[in-house]
Design a protein around this motif. Structure first.
Motif, PDB file in Angstrom:
ATOM      1  N   GLU A 122       4.229   7.397   1.673  1.00  0.00           N
ATOM      2  CA  GLU A 122       4.639   6.352   2.606  1.00  0.00           C
ATOM      3  C   GLU A 122       4.276   5.011   1.986  1.00  0.00           C
ATOM      4  OE1 GLU A 122       2.262   7.726   5.964  1.00  0.00           O
ATOM      5  OE2 GLU A 122       4.142   8.224   6.981  1.00  0.00           O
ATOM      6  N   CYS A 123       5.165   4.039   2.130  1.00  0.00           N
ATOM      7  CA  CYS A 123       4.954   2.707   1.579  1.00  0.00           C
ATOM      8  C   CYS A 123       4.810   1.712   2.732  1.00  0.00           C
ATOM      9  CB  CYS A 123       6.135   2.306   0.704  1.00  0.00           C
ATOM     10  SG  CYS A 123       6.451   3.451  -0.659  1.00  0.00           S
ATOM     11  N   PHE A 124       3.928   0.744   2.553  1.00  0.00           N
ATOM     12  CA  PHE A 124       3.661  -0.255   3.581  1.00  0.00           C
ATOM     13  C   PHE A 124       3.664  -1.644   2.965  1.00  0.00           C
ATOM     14  CE2 PHE A 124       1.716   3.688   4.838  1.00  0.00           C
ATOM     15  CZ  PHE A 124       1.993   3.784   6.192  1.00  0.00           C
ATOM     16  N   VAL A 125       4.220  -2.613   3.706  1.00  0.00           N
ATOM     17  CA  VAL A 125       4.161  -4.023   3.338  1.00  0.00           C
ATOM     18  C   VAL A 125       3.494  -4.750   4.494  1.00  0.00           C
ATOM     19  CG1 VAL A 125       5.474  -6.119   2.820  1.00  0.00           C
ATOM     20  CG2 VAL A 125       6.252  -3.917   1.919  1.00  0.00           C
ATOM     21  N   ASP A 126       2.358  -5.363   4.229  1.00  0.00           N
ATOM     22  CA  ASP A 126       1.583  -6.055   5.269  1.00  0.00           C
ATOM     23  C   ASP A 126       1.379  -5.167   6.498  1.00  0.00           C
ATOM     24  OD1 ASP A 126       1.309  -8.317   3.685  1.00  0.00           O
ATOM     25  OD2 ASP A 126       3.089  -9.281   4.503  1.00  0.00           O
ATOM     26  N   GLY A 127       1.118  -3.884   6.270  1.00  0.00           N
ATOM     27  CA  GLY A 127       0.838  -2.944   7.350  1.00  0.00           C
ATOM     28  C   GLY A 127       2.055  -2.308   7.985  1.00  0.00           C
ATOM     29  N   GLU A 128       3.249  -2.804   7.687  1.00  0.00           N
ATOM     30  CA  GLU A 128       4.486  -2.241   8.258  1.00  0.00           C
ATOM     31  C   GLU A 128       5.013  -1.126   7.357  1.00  0.00           C
ATOM     32  OE1 GLU A 128       9.126  -3.454   9.215  1.00  0.00           O
ATOM     33  OE2 GLU A 128       7.715  -5.043   8.686  1.00  0.00           O
ATOM     34  N   LYS A 129       5.290   0.028   7.965  1.00  0.00           N
ATOM     35  CA  LYS A 129       5.843   1.139   7.194  1.00  0.00           C
ATOM     36  C   LYS A 129       7.263   0.798   6.749  1.00  0.00           C
ATOM     37  CE  LYS A 129       6.710   6.065   7.179  1.00  0.00           C
ATOM     38  NZ  LYS A 129       6.752   7.295   7.969  1.00  0.00           N
ATOM     39  N   VAL A 130       7.510   1.002   5.485  1.00  0.00           N
ATOM     40  CA  VAL A 130       8.793   0.685   4.853  1.00  0.00           C
ATOM     41  C   VAL A 130       9.799   1.804   5.108  1.00  0.00           C
ATOM     42  CG1 VAL A 130       9.874   0.458   2.563  1.00  0.00           C
ATOM     43  CG2 VAL A 130       7.714  -0.694   3.051  1.00  0.00           C
ATOM     44  N   GLN A 131      11.056   1.430   5.283  1.00  0.00           N
ATOM     45  CA  GLN A 131      12.157   2.386   5.314  1.00  0.00           C
ATOM     46  C   GLN A 131      12.843   2.314   3.957  1.00  0.00           C
ATOM     47  OE1 GLN A 131      12.588   4.478   7.920  1.00  0.00           O
ATOM     48  NE2 GLN A 131      10.726   3.446   8.581  1.00  0.00           N
ATOM     49  N   PRO A 132      13.208   3.446   3.380  1.00  0.00           N
ATOM     50  CA  PRO A 132      13.864   3.393   2.067  1.00  0.00           C
ATOM     51  C   PRO A 132      15.294   2.869   2.166  1.00  0.00           C
ATOM     52  CG  PRO A 132      13.742   5.651   2.848  1.00  0.00           C
ATOM     53  CD  PRO A 132      13.003   4.812   3.844  1.00  0.00           C
ATOM     54  N   ARG A 156       0.847  -1.188   0.000  1.00  0.00           N
ATOM     55  CA  ARG A 156       0.000   0.000   0.000  1.00  0.00           C
ATOM     56  C   ARG A 156       0.879   1.233   0.000  1.00  0.00           C
ATOM     57  NH1 ARG A 156      -3.088   3.113   3.834  1.00  0.00           N
ATOM     58  NH2 ARG A 156      -1.993   2.070   5.520  1.00  0.00           N
ATOM     59  N   ILE A 157       0.497   2.232  -0.794  1.00  0.00           N
ATOM     60  CA  ILE A 157       1.241   3.488  -0.876  1.00  0.00           C
ATOM     61  C   ILE A 157       0.254   4.614  -0.609  1.00  0.00           C
ATOM     62  CG2 ILE A 157       2.655   4.980  -2.335  1.00  0.00           C
ATOM     63  CD1 ILE A 157       3.432   2.330  -3.829  1.00  0.00           C
ATOM     64  N   VAL A 158       0.623   5.481   0.343  1.00  0.00           N
ATOM     65  CA  VAL A 158      -0.245   6.569   0.770  1.00  0.00           C
ATOM     66  C   VAL A 158       0.467   7.888   0.500  1.00  0.00           C
ATOM     67  CG1 VAL A 158      -1.446   7.609   2.730  1.00  0.00           C
ATOM     68  CG2 VAL A 158      -1.279   5.114   2.544  1.00  0.00           C
ATOM     69  N   TRP A 159      -0.242   8.803  -0.167  1.00  0.00           N
ATOM     70  CA  TRP A 159       0.306  10.124  -0.485  1.00  0.00           C
ATOM     71  C   TRP A 159      -0.742  11.168  -0.126  1.00  0.00           C
ATOM     72  CZ3 TRP A 159       1.433  12.108  -6.102  1.00  0.00           C
ATOM     73  CH2 TRP A 159       2.171  13.290  -6.040  1.00  0.00           C
TER      74      TRP A 159
END
Length: 135
Positions: free
Chosen positions: A98-108, A26-29
């Motif tokens: 912000e990017c999420f994988v299975d609800g976890e916020k991704v770090q670039p 999921r990507i939120v902007w």
């Protein structure tokens, strides 16, 4: 839910491997979801965190006048073995969203060249930071 097993980037293959995943990306902007899918791939390559390619669920940004350059790319003519991601989009995690994988916020992934997404399960020395160019 039990913790996901750790994935060490030093054990990822070279040449890179394309793998279909069913994880929730999921990507939120600007407080709007612009991508939401379980139909995705990741690319695994030695010393790199996974790079995600999403397809379904892409929406227009909330403000179409706002342009983000060099933060999204597609694979219109992928190399042999990667044809499955033709037309898919990839998003840098260090963009204004912000990017999420299975609800976890991704770090670039460190640096501004590679597009890896780092989650809590990813470990090992990763390319992209100071002193890693050229390995």
């Amino acid at each position: 839910m039990p913790p996901k097993p750790k994935l060490n980037v030093q054990n990822f293959p070279r040449p890179p491997l394309l793998e279909k995943i069913s994880r929730h990306l999921r990507i939120v902007w600007n407080n709007h979801t612009i991508a939401d899918t379980r139909d995705a791939y990741w690319v695994l390559e030695t010393t790199h965190p996974p790079r995600q390619a999403t397809y379904h669920g892409i929406a227009n940004p909330a403000d179409p006048a706002e342009v983000v350059k060099n933060k999204v790319w597609s694979y219109e003519n992928p190399n042999s073995g990667f044809e499955s991601i033709r037309g898919y989009l990839s998003f840098y995690a260090n963009a204004p969203w912000e990017c999420f994988v299975d609800g976890e916020k991704v770090q670039p992934q460190e640096g501004n060249f590679y597009g890896g997404w780092v989650t809590g399960e990813i470990e090992g020395r990763m390319k992209g930071g100071p002193g890693t160019w050229g390995w």
